[in-house]
Write a protein that holds these residues in place. Structure first.
Motif, PDB file in Angstrom:
ATOM      1  N   GLY A 186     -35.050   4.553 -77.216  1.00 16.22           N
ATOM      2  CA  GLY A 186     -33.739   4.794 -76.620  1.00 16.22           C
ATOM      3  C   GLY A 186     -32.697   5.204 -77.633  1.00 16.22           C
ATOM      4  N   MET A 187     -32.608   4.453 -78.733  1.00 15.50           N
ATOM      5  CA  MET A 187     -31.620   4.785 -79.763  1.00 15.50           C
ATOM      6  C   MET A 187     -31.991   6.094 -80.435  1.00 15.50           C
ATOM      7  SD  MET A 187     -28.748   3.409 -80.728  1.00 15.50           S
ATOM      8  CE  MET A 187     -27.624   4.532 -81.568  1.00 15.50           C
ATOM      9  N   GLY A 188     -33.290   6.360 -80.512  1.00 18.59           N
ATOM     10  CA  GLY A 188     -33.735   7.636 -81.064  1.00 18.59           C
ATOM     11  C   GLY A 188     -33.246   8.811 -80.239  1.00 18.59           C
ATOM     12  N   GLN A 189     -33.270   8.648 -78.909  1.00 20.02           N
ATOM     13  CA  GLN A 189     -32.748   9.704 -78.033  1.00 20.02           C
ATOM     14  C   GLN A 189     -31.254   9.936 -78.293  1.00 20.02           C
ATOM     15  OE1 GLN A 189     -33.526   8.631 -73.993  1.00 20.02           O
ATOM     16  NE2 GLN A 189     -35.752   8.787 -74.184  1.00 20.02           N
ATOM     17  N   VAL A 190     -30.526   8.857 -78.473  1.00 21.31           N
ATOM     18  CA  VAL A 190     -29.092   8.988 -78.751  1.00 21.31           C
ATOM     19  C   VAL A 190     -28.874   9.791 -80.029  1.00 21.31           C
ATOM     20  CG1 VAL A 190     -26.977   7.730 -79.339  1.00 21.31           C
ATOM     21  CG2 VAL A 190     -28.491   6.852 -77.540  1.00 21.31           C
ATOM     22  N   LEU A 191     -29.573   9.399 -81.093  1.00 15.95           N
ATOM     23  CA  LEU A 191     -29.344  10.038 -82.388  1.00 15.95           C
ATOM     24  C   LEU A 191     -29.795  11.499 -82.396  1.00 15.95           C
ATOM     25  CD1 LEU A 191     -30.325   7.081 -84.755  1.00 15.95           C
ATOM     26  CD2 LEU A 191     -28.027   7.917 -84.208  1.00 15.95           C
ATOM     27  N   LYS A 192     -30.787  11.830 -81.588  1.00 12.67           N
ATOM     28  CA  LYS A 192     -31.215  13.229 -81.487  1.00 12.67           C
ATOM     29  C   LYS A 192     -30.200  14.076 -80.721  1.00 12.67           C
ATOM     30  CE  LYS A 192     -36.193  12.305 -81.628  1.00 12.67           C
ATOM     31  NZ  LYS A 192     -37.438  12.198 -80.814  1.00 12.67           N
ATOM     32  N   SER A 193     -29.342  13.410 -79.965  1.00  8.80           N
ATOM     33  CA  SER A 193     -28.396  14.127 -79.103  1.00  8.80           C
ATOM     34  C   SER A 193     -27.034  14.335 -79.758  1.00  8.80           C
ATOM     35  CB  SER A 193     -28.203  13.356 -77.790  1.00  8.80           C
ATOM     36  OG  SER A 193     -29.432  13.173 -77.123  1.00  8.80           O
ATOM     37  N   VAL A 194     -26.847  13.786 -80.946  1.00  7.15           N
ATOM     38  CA  VAL A 194     -25.541  13.878 -81.607  1.00  7.15           C
ATOM     39  C   VAL A 194     -25.712  14.396 -83.031  1.00  7.15           C
ATOM     40  CG1 VAL A 194     -24.625  11.966 -80.234  1.00  7.15           C
ATOM     41  CG2 VAL A 194     -25.622  11.486 -82.470  1.00  7.15           C
ATOM     42  N   GLU A 195     -24.620  14.863 -83.595  1.00  8.77           N
ATOM     43  CA  GLU A 195     -24.598  15.243 -85.007  1.00  8.77           C
ATOM     44  C   GLU A 195     -23.812  14.176 -85.760  1.00  8.77           C
ATOM     45  OE1 GLU A 195     -23.230  19.166 -85.797  1.00  8.77           O
ATOM     46  OE2 GLU A 195     -24.507  20.097 -84.264  1.00  8.77           O
ATOM     47  N   VAL A 196     -24.445  13.614 -86.793  1.00  2.00           N
ATOM     48  CA  VAL A 196     -23.799  12.549 -87.558  1.00  2.00           C
ATOM     49  C   VAL A 196     -23.790  12.920 -89.042  1.00  2.00           C
ATOM     50  CG1 VAL A 196     -24.399  10.728 -85.923  1.00  2.00           C
ATOM     51  CG2 VAL A 196     -25.986  11.276 -87.778  1.00  2.00           C
ATOM     52  N   PRO A 197     -22.782  12.438 -89.770  1.00  2.31           N
ATOM     53  CA  PRO A 197     -22.709  12.741 -91.204  1.00  2.31           C
ATOM     54  C   PRO A 197     -23.883  12.195 -92.009  1.00  2.31           C
ATOM     55  CG  PRO A 197     -20.590  11.965 -90.379  1.00  2.31           C
ATOM     56  CD  PRO A 197     -21.586  11.743 -89.285  1.00  2.31           C
ATOM     57  N   ASN A 198     -24.451  11.054 -91.570  1.00  2.00           N
ATOM     58  CA  ASN A 198     -25.528  10.416 -92.320  1.00  2.00           C
ATOM     59  C   ASN A 198     -26.684  10.068 -91.386  1.00  2.00           C
ATOM     60  OD1 ASN A 198     -24.128   9.842 -95.084  1.00  2.00           O
ATOM     61  ND2 ASN A 198     -22.660   9.133 -93.558  1.00  2.00           N
ATOM     62  N   ALA A 199     -27.840  10.687 -91.644  1.00  2.00           N
ATOM     63  CA  ALA A 199     -29.020  10.408 -90.828  1.00  2.00           C
ATOM     64  C   ALA A 199     -29.529   9.002 -91.117  1.00  2.00           C
ATOM     65  CB  ALA A 199     -30.109  11.428 -91.124  1.00  2.00           C
ATOM     66  N   ILE A 200     -30.171   8.393 -90.123  1.00  2.00           N
ATOM     67  CA  ILE A 200     -30.686   7.037 -90.291  1.00  2.00           C
ATOM     68  C   ILE A 200     -32.112   6.958 -89.777  1.00  2.00           C
ATOM     69  CG2 ILE A 200     -29.720   6.261 -88.070  1.00  2.00           C
ATOM     70  CD1 ILE A 200     -29.159   3.554 -89.533  1.00  2.00           C
ATOM     71  N   ASP A 201     -32.957   6.239 -90.505  1.00  2.00           N
ATOM     72  CA  ASP A 201     -34.358   6.053 -90.140  1.00  2.00           C
ATOM     73  C   ASP A 201     -34.468   4.750 -89.354  1.00  2.00           C
ATOM     74  OD1 ASP A 201     -37.074   5.570 -89.955  1.00  2.00           O
ATOM     75  OD2 ASP A 201     -37.518   6.142 -92.024  1.00  2.00           O
ATOM     76  N   LEU A 202     -34.613   4.856 -88.032  1.00  2.00           N
ATOM     77  CA  LEU A 202     -34.632   3.653 -87.189  1.00  2.00           C
ATOM     78  C   LEU A 202     -35.804   2.749 -87.519  1.00  2.00           C
ATOM     79  CD1 LEU A 202     -33.691   5.078 -83.668  1.00  2.00           C
ATOM     80  CD2 LEU A 202     -32.258   3.739 -85.214  1.00  2.00           C
ATOM     81  N   ALA A 203     -36.952   3.331 -87.865  1.00  2.00           N
ATOM     82  CA  ALA A 203     -38.144   2.517 -88.139  1.00  2.00           C
ATOM     83  C   ALA A 203     -37.993   1.721 -89.428  1.00  2.00           C
ATOM     84  CB  ALA A 203     -39.375   3.413 -88.213  1.00  2.00           C
ATOM     85  N   ALA A 204     -37.233   2.247 -90.376  1.00  2.00           N
ATOM     86  CA  ALA A 204     -37.130   1.604 -91.686  1.00  2.00           C
ATOM     87  C   ALA A 204     -35.915   0.698 -91.824  1.00  2.00           C
ATOM     88  CB  ALA A 204     -37.080   2.673 -92.775  1.00  2.00           C
ATOM     89  N   MET A 205     -34.913   0.864 -90.966  1.00  2.00           N
ATOM     90  CA  MET A 205     -33.678   0.088 -91.123  1.00  2.00           C
ATOM     91  C   MET A 205     -33.877  -1.372 -90.714  1.00  2.00           C
ATOM     92  SD  MET A 205     -31.274   0.933 -87.826  1.00  2.00           S
ATOM     93  CE  MET A 205     -30.341  -0.580 -88.083  1.00  2.00           C
ATOM     94  N   PRO A 206     -33.056  -2.271 -91.259  1.00  2.00           N
ATOM     95  CA  PRO A 206     -33.146  -3.681 -90.839  1.00  2.00           C
ATOM     96  C   PRO A 206     -32.623  -3.867 -89.417  1.00  2.00           C
ATOM     97  CG  PRO A 206     -31.290  -3.356 -92.328  1.00  2.00           C
ATOM     98  CD  PRO A 206     -32.033  -2.052 -92.301  1.00  2.00           C
ATOM     99  N   ARG A 207     -33.031  -4.953 -88.767  1.00  2.00           N
ATOM    100  CA  ARG A 207     -32.475  -5.339 -87.481  1.00  2.00           C
ATOM    101  C   ARG A 207     -31.383  -6.380 -87.733  1.00  2.00           C
ATOM    102  NH1 ARG A 207     -34.153  -1.313 -86.019  1.00  2.00           N
ATOM    103  NH2 ARG A 207     -35.701  -0.840 -84.419  1.00  2.00           N
ATOM    104  N   PHE A 208     -30.264  -6.195 -87.089  1.00  2.00           N
ATOM    105  CA  PHE A 208     -29.125  -7.070 -87.311  1.00  2.00           C
ATOM    106  C   PHE A 208     -28.979  -8.015 -86.125  1.00  2.00           C
ATOM    107  CE2 PHE A 208     -28.434  -3.374 -89.917  1.00  2.00           C
ATOM    108  CZ  PHE A 208     -27.929  -3.889 -91.096  1.00  2.00           C
ATOM    109  N   ASN A 209     -29.803  -9.061 -86.117  1.00  2.00           N
ATOM    110  CA  ASN A 209     -29.726 -10.056 -85.052  1.00  2.00           C
ATOM    111  C   ASN A 209     -28.812 -11.176 -85.519  1.00  2.00           C
ATOM    112  OD1 ASN A 209     -30.045 -11.863 -83.013  1.00  2.00           O
ATOM    113  ND2 ASN A 209     -32.260 -12.069 -83.186  1.00  2.00           N
ATOM    114  N   GLU A 210     -27.522 -11.039 -85.197  1.00  2.00           N
ATOM    115  CA  GLU A 210     -26.554 -11.993 -85.723  1.00  2.00           C
ATOM    116  C   GLU A 210     -26.704 -13.394 -85.129  1.00  2.00           C
ATOM    117  OE1 GLU A 210     -24.975 -11.305 -88.248  1.00  2.00           O
ATOM    118  OE2 GLU A 210     -24.932  -9.122 -88.318  1.00  2.00           O
ATOM    119  N   SER A 211     -27.441 -13.505 -84.015  1.00  2.00           N
ATOM    120  CA  SER A 211     -27.614 -14.826 -83.411  1.00  2.00           C
ATOM    121  C   SER A 211     -28.850 -15.550 -83.955  1.00  2.00           C
ATOM    122  CB  SER A 211     -27.737 -14.697 -81.884  1.00  2.00           C
ATOM    123  OG  SER A 211     -28.920 -14.018 -81.540  1.00  2.00           O
ATOM    124  N   GLU A 212     -29.690 -14.833 -84.696  1.00  2.00           N
ATOM    125  CA  GLU A 212     -30.932 -15.446 -85.175  1.00  2.00           C
ATOM    126  C   GLU A 212     -30.629 -16.592 -86.132  1.00  2.00           C
ATOM    127  OE1 GLU A 212     -35.299 -13.807 -86.394  1.00  2.00           O
ATOM    128  OE2 GLU A 212     -33.593 -12.846 -87.334  1.00  2.00           O
TER     129      GLU A 212
END
Length: 272
Positions: A186-212
């Motif tokens: 889902g987030m991959g679809q979002v990022l493919k649909s927009v132009e952003v200054p800095n590309a991000i690798d969803l598979a490699a990035m950390p998950r930010f579960n602030e409640s964990e």
């Protein structure tokens, strides 16, 4: 009323309707990174710069202008009601929050006194009957949503469709609503649909579960927490979430959606 719960990148590449307990920390960090090339150092909910938020007064004009003109890609993320309400219970009710205190001050003592729940002691780490306490918490959730007693429903357990609807009612249009259970797609679809200054690798990035780590670990599979009565309460509270976002009410063990979200249906039914 404006656009409560809306975050927008400073570059105005994307607009996101925050839905609590639906990967909002991770999504916020992705948005921040896409503009700045680094993640926010801390809980993204605390960030007051680097990201437009409706709660920041200076952000309200640019957000309003953008949304009314549909100048950016608008999206949100939803979650299976079974998993979301369990997450809310363990994080907000059983857990110690990042300020070192219980959530909402006297809420947990009131639940202990009036609904007979347990939360794992002062630090949330003692063993207790999780299933029994969760089912009693569900009665409280039903009371807050159906009768607004003993308090108004909290954002962490009010229906996802209610959060999603405020954006539509006030003139917004979603380009994408995706499932937390299929986050990378889902987030991959979002990022493919927009132009952003800095590309991000969803598979490699950390998950930010602030409640964990806030509360005790869930000791049982999801389905063990829901007997027939609990399922009835869940359906009474979250029927629209199951229907619109295509989750399986009949099987709490099945967290995955059973069909595709129809954006036209969502806009029609939540736009009243």
């Amino acid at each position: 009323m404006g656009y409560p719960g809306i975050w927008m990148t400073e570059s105005e590449s994307m607009v996101y309707r925050v839905v609590p307990k639906c990967a909002c920390s991770t999504i916020g960090q992705i948005m921040y990174y896409s503009d700045h090339g680094s993640f926010y150092d801390g809980d993204i909910h605390d960030a007051e710069t680097g990201l437009h938020k409706w709660a920041i007064e200076a952000s309200q004009d640019p957000i309003t202008r953008n949304v009314q003109g549909h100048n950016s890609y608008n999206f949100t993320c939803v979650r299976n009601p079974y998993g979301r309400i369990l997450s809310s219970f363990f994080d907000k009710i059983c857990g110690i929050q990042r300020n070192g205190k219980r959530y909402r001050g006297n809420l947990v003592p009131m639940l202990i006194a009036n609904y007979g729940i347990e939360v794992g002691g002062d630090d949330g780490k003692e063993t207790f009957d999780q299933i029994r306490s969760f089912r009693r918490f569900l009665l409280f959730v039903r009371d807050t949503i159906k009768w607004r007693k003993p308090m108004d429903p909290d954002i962490h357990w009010s229906a996802v469709s209610g959060h999603v609807s405020t954006f539509i009612v006030n003139g917004g249009t979603y380009d994408n609503i995706f499932w937390m259970e299929k986050f990378e797609d889902g987030m991959g679809q979002v990022l493919k649909s927009v132009e952003v200054p800095n590309a991000i690798d969803l598979a490699a990035m950390p998950r930010f579960n602030e409640s964990e780590g806030h509360g005790p670990k869930r000791a049982h599979p999801v389905e063990d927490y829901f007997d027939d009565l609990s399922m009835h309460l869940i359906y009474e509270i979250y029927k629209r979430d199951f229907d619109l976002f295509k989750y399986d009410f009949e099987n709490p063990a099945d967290k995955l959606p059973t069909g595709q979200i129809d954006l036209d249906e969502v806009h029609a039914k939540l736009g009243d």
